[in-house]
Structures are given as C-alpha cells and as structure tokens.
Scaffold this motif. Structure first.
Motif, PDB file in Angstrom:
ATOM      1  N   ARG A 102     -24.375  21.753 -72.320  1.00  0.00           N
ATOM      2  CA  ARG A 102     -25.383  22.779 -72.003  1.00  0.00           C
ATOM      3  C   ARG A 102     -26.707  22.186 -71.534  1.00  0.00           C
ATOM      4  O   ARG A 102     -27.492  22.848 -70.888  1.00  0.00           O
ATOM      5  CB  ARG A 102     -25.699  23.591 -73.256  1.00  0.00           C
ATOM      6  N   GLY A 103     -26.971  20.965 -71.924  1.00  0.00           N
ATOM      7  CA  GLY A 103     -28.260  20.372 -71.561  1.00  0.00           C
ATOM      8  C   GLY A 103     -28.349  18.960 -72.092  1.00  0.00           C
ATOM      9  O   GLY A 103     -27.346  18.380 -72.539  1.00  0.00           O
ATOM     10  N   ARG A 104     -29.567  18.426 -72.006  1.00  0.00           N
ATOM     11  CA  ARG A 104     -29.801  17.075 -72.526  1.00  0.00           C
ATOM     12  C   ARG A 104     -30.233  17.184 -73.976  1.00  0.00           C
ATOM     13  O   ARG A 104     -31.210  17.874 -74.268  1.00  0.00           O
ATOM     14  CB  ARG A 104     -30.933  16.412 -71.750  1.00  0.00           C
ATOM     15  N   MET A 105     -29.525  16.510 -74.851  1.00  0.00           N
ATOM     16  CA  MET A 105     -29.952  16.433 -76.255  1.00  0.00           C
ATOM     17  C   MET A 105     -30.768  15.150 -76.365  1.00  0.00           C
ATOM     18  O   MET A 105     -30.216  14.049 -76.325  1.00  0.00           O
ATOM     19  CB  MET A 105     -28.728  16.393 -77.172  1.00  0.00           C
ATOM     20  N   VAL A 106     -32.082  15.321 -76.459  1.00  0.00           N
ATOM     21  CA  VAL A 106     -32.968  14.149 -76.453  1.00  0.00           C
ATOM     22  C   VAL A 106     -33.148  13.641 -77.881  1.00  0.00           C
ATOM     23  O   VAL A 106     -33.528  14.413 -78.784  1.00  0.00           O
ATOM     24  CB  VAL A 106     -34.327  14.512 -75.825  1.00  0.00           C
ATOM     25  N   HIS A 107     -32.841  12.373 -78.097  1.00  0.00           N
ATOM     26  CA  HIS A 107     -32.977  11.740 -79.419  1.00  0.00           C
ATOM     27  C   HIS A 107     -34.275  10.941 -79.443  1.00  0.00           C
ATOM     28  O   HIS A 107     -34.417   9.953 -78.709  1.00  0.00           O
ATOM     29  CB  HIS A 107     -31.809  10.784 -79.686  1.00  0.00           C
ATOM     30  N   ALA A 108     -35.224  11.373 -80.283  1.00  0.00           N
ATOM     31  CA  ALA A 108     -36.479  10.627 -80.430  1.00  0.00           C
ATOM     32  C   ALA A 108     -36.218   9.391 -81.297  1.00  0.00           C
ATOM     33  O   ALA A 108     -35.174   9.289 -81.961  1.00  0.00           O
ATOM     34  CB  ALA A 108     -37.537  11.517 -81.065  1.00  0.00           C
ATOM     35  N   ARG A 109     -37.193   8.487 -81.319  1.00  0.00           N
ATOM     36  CA  ARG A 109     -37.027   7.259 -82.119  1.00  0.00           C
ATOM     37  C   ARG A 109     -36.823   7.556 -83.595  1.00  0.00           C
ATOM     38  O   ARG A 109     -36.118   6.836 -84.294  1.00  0.00           O
ATOM     39  CB  ARG A 109     -38.266   6.376 -81.981  1.00  0.00           C
ATOM     40  N   ASP A 110     -37.469   8.656 -84.076  1.00  0.00           N
ATOM     41  CA  ASP A 110     -37.339   8.959 -85.507  1.00  0.00           C
ATOM     42  C   ASP A 110     -36.043   9.729 -85.819  1.00  0.00           C
ATOM     43  O   ASP A 110     -35.853  10.199 -86.940  1.00  0.00           O
ATOM     44  CB  ASP A 110     -38.560   9.754 -85.991  1.00  0.00           C
ATOM     45  N   GLY A 111     -35.176   9.890 -84.827  1.00  0.00           N
ATOM     46  CA  GLY A 111     -33.892  10.533 -85.060  1.00  0.00           C
ATOM     47  C   GLY A 111     -33.921  12.041 -84.819  1.00  0.00           C
ATOM     48  O   GLY A 111     -32.879  12.698 -84.826  1.00  0.00           O
ATOM     49  N   LYS A 112     -35.114  12.614 -84.574  1.00  0.00           N
ATOM     50  CA  LYS A 112     -35.189  14.059 -84.302  1.00  0.00           C
ATOM     51  C   LYS A 112     -34.550  14.338 -82.948  1.00  0.00           C
ATOM     52  O   LYS A 112     -34.699  13.554 -82.009  1.00  0.00           O
ATOM     53  CB  LYS A 112     -36.647  14.513 -84.261  1.00  0.00           C
ATOM     54  N   THR A 113     -33.859  15.480 -82.854  1.00  0.00           N
ATOM     55  CA  THR A 113     -33.206  15.809 -81.586  1.00  0.00           C
ATOM     56  C   THR A 113     -33.717  17.141 -81.060  1.00  0.00           C
ATOM     57  O   THR A 113     -34.081  18.026 -81.837  1.00  0.00           O
ATOM     58  CB  THR A 113     -31.675  15.894 -81.762  1.00  0.00           C
ATOM     59  N   GLU A 114     -33.709  17.268 -79.734  1.00  0.00           N
ATOM     60  CA  GLU A 114     -34.099  18.533 -79.113  1.00  0.00           C
ATOM     61  C   GLU A 114     -33.232  18.761 -77.883  1.00  0.00           C
ATOM     62  O   GLU A 114     -33.077  17.856 -77.047  1.00  0.00           O
ATOM     63  CB  GLU A 114     -35.576  18.475 -78.699  1.00  0.00           C
TER      64      GLU A 114
END
Ligand code: FAD
Length: 472
Positions: free
Chosen positions: A78-90
């Motif tokens: 559905r889209g890009r699941m962006v993984h931040a350095r702290d492990g949070k995803t959006e």
C-alpha cells in the motif's frame, strides 16, 4: 496476413512477454535462452529475487491473459513503511486507497508463468542456447549449446534482443554500426538479504518482541502489505514481501567511503552497521553475517544508447536497450510496456519491419530516457527525503492539490506507477508541479499556512491541461 518470422534472444521477463504477445498475433516466434528451463531445473536467479509490479506491468500481463494466474502470487504494497532509527514505523501511502497500490512478485514465478504463456501461444523456446556472435553478411547467428559446448550456426532475418543489460546482441550490433552506447555506473551497489517467515525465526530477542504475532498465527514477521524502507541519508535498506511469508531485504550502500561496501566487509563490521542503523531489523535477519558474506554485491547503473536497431534486421528491447537503476521499481514495467508497444506497431506494419523498428525507437526512446532520469531521482527520495519534514509537507500539499484539481494536477509517482501516461509526460508535468510545490512551501512548516488560492492560480498559469483523460 503472414507475418515475418521473428528470432528472439533471451526468455527473461521482457523476452517471454514479447514472445507471447507476438505469437498470439500470428507471428512465428523462435526464442533462444542461455539458461536452462526454470520449470524443469529451477530458476537460476539473475537480478533481484522479487519485483514491484505496477500498472504498466499489469497491462502487459493482462494482454497476455496472465492476471488471473498471477494475482494470487502477488503481495499488495500500500505504501512505504518508513522505519526510523528508533524503530518507530510510519506508513506513507502511495495512493488514495487500495486501488492505487503496487504488488510484490517473485521473479522466478513470474518468468515461469510467462514461459508457459509463450509456449501456449505457439512460441518455440530453445533453452541452454547462448548467442555468441552474429555474422551480418551471411545473416547467421552463432550459438553455443550450453549442454555440451557445441557451436552451430542458425539463419535469422529478423532479430530482437531481449538479452538483458549485458546483451550479446547489442555487442554484435555495435561491431556493425555505432550505437552511441554509454553506461553510467552509480557509485552505489546492492546486496540481498532475507527476513524469513515468522515461524522460521527463533532466538531470545525475537521471542520477546514478536510473541504476540506468533500467537495470532501470522505468517509475516513485519507488516506484509508495505514496501519497508530504512532511509539513512546516503544509503538505505528496503524489504519487499514474498507470497510465502518471507521478505527479500536489499541493502543499498555507496561503493566507497563510510559506510560502504568497502568499509563494511567483516562479520563484525556488518553487525555494527546493522546494530547502529537498522536495529529493529536485526532480530529478523538471523543469517545476517552469513548471507552478507555469501550473497554477491552487485553494481548498478544506467545504460544509454543513441540507436536500438539496424534497419529491419535487429532491434534491442527491455534492459538490453535501456537498463536503469531500480529505485522507481520500473525497469520491468517499462520493458513490458516496450513489448506491448512493439507488438502493436509490428501488427500494423504490413511486414515493413524496418519502418516498425524505426517507429518503435522513435516512440519509446524519449520515454525510456525520462524513466531513467526519474529512477535516479527516486533514489534520493527513498534514502533521504522520506525522512525529511519539508519533503513530507510537499507530499501532503501535493495530495491536497491533486484532490482540488482531479485529472489535472497528478502526483508524478501516480502518473508513473498507476497510469499509462507516457513517462515523458509524467517527467515534464512533474517538473512543473515540483516547482509549484517548492514555491508554495518555501519557509512553511504546516499545510494550514499554504495559500491555496495562490496554488490554484499557479496551476492554472503553468500546468497545461492533459491532452486526454489519464488512462488507468
Ligand atoms: C536490484 C534490482 C531490483 C529491481 N526491481 C525492480 C522492480 O521492483 N520493478 C521493476 O519493474 N523492475 C525492477 N528491476 C529491473 C528489472 O529486473 C529489469 O528491468 C528486467 O529484469 C528486464 O528484463 P529483460 O527481460 O529485459 O532482461 P533480463 O531480465 O536480464 O533477461 C535477459 C534474459 O536473456 C538471457 N540471455 C542473456 N544473454 C543471452 C545470450 N547471449 N543468449 C541467450 N540468452 C541470453 C538471460 O539468461 C535472461 O533470461 C530491478 C532490477 C534490479 C537490479
């Protein structure tokens, strides 16, 4: 009408689709493929393990009658699941809803389905037969039978090369005429790794973090319906889901510098890079060091040619004519569009192959140049911009303006991925839109601060109406 006999080199993705479409339209098609038949001996890899399939690709498969058998093998993203350095995803959605998504499909399964379709349509495929050279005076091809090393000649009048980025036919054509060939290497390479299925993962860290998912009987270790990205500025990791429940991870790094494929080589260096930059992926890649050492580091680049043909005798198509970097997920999609367009042109060409090849080159070249440029730009967007607040504001405004001006202000990603508008149109309109977005968002941090009346005026003044409704 009796059509010319076509000799095709390469039964990869593009060659197999072209063979199918031409054979379905009454052409006599003979295909020579260097590798063994993957349906009997297993698929011998090649480039990436899985690919993102978008509208242009599906269109080709639709014409070949392959959507029904292939749909169950493709995983929706559905889209890009962006993984931040702290492990949070959006999740950053690609489109408005689930009608605007891309699909992850296994290269081997797709290739095998295409080979079946080509044979059903009447194409004859000879496996283990490698083109070695061409004698243009005698109009003969020299093949090597990879079963026993035997060399033999084969007469051919109309040749099409779908033999990939390292095309032998291209090298043979270049001995006869100047193709204006230029290869621009990217100073970044890639390496594939694997996140196995949830049930194949074990280990203490993993057991704690993923116990709930396992209890629910889930197949995938991460959200399956997304293209996962760990953007880290000058480099990144991505992961695409496979229908059987694992993910193929691709690490893109510079070839030199820090970090790079030169500075990261030993198991300790690999672990340190992942622990620092991709920490949430570490428990999911149990064979990290082993796979890193065993899997090749592959090079990337863009191939440009001034000419793709020798009158009506030989033509290049797909990666053999225009290999691009993989960051828009469009190489195969573009090659499938080549196959569709070439078939249409040849069908209407009344056997004037020379005119057909010239028309194909005239129509396709501006478009393949445009997607080559957009693919290079998209690397920066994926590895860097998706983590940038101003970029996200521009994307949010882009969505708002697309809603205000339907059928007129179309996000460039939408035009490339979800429509079959010519790439060249997507590129040109994308440039105008991008300037408008930059002007409107300069010095702003929130959508509420944007002057929408000014936006409407800029669009009316600078963005011409589309010649026809965008096709989907
Ligand atoms: C890392 C990576 C990720 C990618 N991801 C995507 C994606 O998500 N979406 C997308 O659309 N595209 C993607 N691509 C691009 C895609 O892989 C190519 O555009 C596509 O494979 C081109 O198909 P082709 O048939 O032209 O060439 P190939 O797939 O390379 O096939 C060429 C065929 O010709 C055969 N051959 C070669 N030489 C000879 C010879 N001398 N004689 C006989 N046969 C020969 C080969 O064995 C092969 O079967 C990606 C590429 C890479 C590298």
């Amino acid at each position: 009408m009796t059509h010319n006999k076509i000799t095709l080199i390469g039964a990869g993705l593009v060659g197999a689709l072209l063979a199918t479409l031409l054979a379905q339209r009454g052409f006599s098609v003979e295909v020579f493929e260097r590798r063994p038949d993957p349906r009997k001996f297993g698929f011998l890899g090649g480039r990436s393990i899985n690919l993102a399939l978008a509208e242009r690709g599906w269109h080709g498969l639709r014409l070949a009658g392959l959507t029904a058998p292939l749909a169950p093998l493709a995983v929706m993203m559905r889209g890009r699941m962006v993984h931040a350095r702290d492990g949070k995803t959006e999740l950053l959605r690609y489109g408005r809803d689930d009608s605007e998504v891309i699909w992850s499909i296994n290269r081997g399964s797709l290739n095998m389905a295409l080979l079946d379709a080509a044979e059903v349509a009447g194409a004859r495929i000879h496996f283990n037969q490698r083109l070695a050279s061409v004698d243009w005076e005698k109009s003969t091809l020299l093949f090597v039978d990879e079963n026993d090393g035997a060399r033999y000649e084969h007469a051919a009048r109309t040749l099409i090369g779908a033999d990939g980025a390292g095309s032998t036919l291209r090298a043979a054509m270049a001995q006869k005429i100047s193709l204006g060939e230029r290869f621009e290497p990217l100073d970044h390479g890639y390496k594939e790794l694997e996140i196995p299925r949830l049930l194949d993962l074990s280990g203490a860290t993993f057991a704690q973090t993923h116990a709930h998912q396992r209890e629910r009987g889930e197949l995938f270790a991460m959200e399956p319906n997304a293209l996962h990205i760990w953007p880290r500025g000058n480099y990144m990791c991505i992961a695409l889901p496979n229908a059987k429940g694992n993910f193929t991870v691709t690490l893109f790094l510079p070839n030199t510098g820090e970090p790079s494929f030169t500075s990261v080589q030993t198991p300790a260096q690999v672990r340190a890079l992942f622990a620092r930059d991709f920490a949430d992926a570490v428990p999911l890649i149990p064979d990290l060091e082993k796979d890193f050492a065993a899997n090749p580091t592959a090079l990337l680049g863009t191939l440009y040619l001034d000419r793709w043909r020798i009158d009506g005798r030989a033509l290049l198509i797909g990666d053999a004519a225009h290999a691009i970097v993989p960051f828009h997920g469009q190489g195969m999609n573009c090659g499938f569009e080549d196959a569709v367009e070439l078939t249409q042109i040849m069908e209407n060409a009344a056997n004037d192959t020379s005119a057909a090849f010239a028309e194909f080159e005239r129509r396709r070249k501006p478009n393949t140049d445009a997607i080559a440029a957009m693919a290079l730009e998209n690397y920066v967007e994926m590895r860097d911009s998706v983590a940038d607040a101003h970029f996200l504001l521009m994307r949010a405004l882009e969505r708002r303006l697309a809603e205000r001006h339907p059928g007129h202000f179309l996000p460039r990603y939408w035009m490339v991925t979800f429509s079959r508008l010519p790439y060249v149109t997507a590129f040109a309109r994308g440039e105008i839109q991008s300037t408008i977005l930059r002007e409107l968002t300069a010095g702003k941090s929130d959508l509420a601060q944007i002057d929408l009346a000014q936006a409407d005026a800029l669009i009316a003044a600078r963005l011409p109406p589309l010649p026809s409704a965008p096709s989907k």
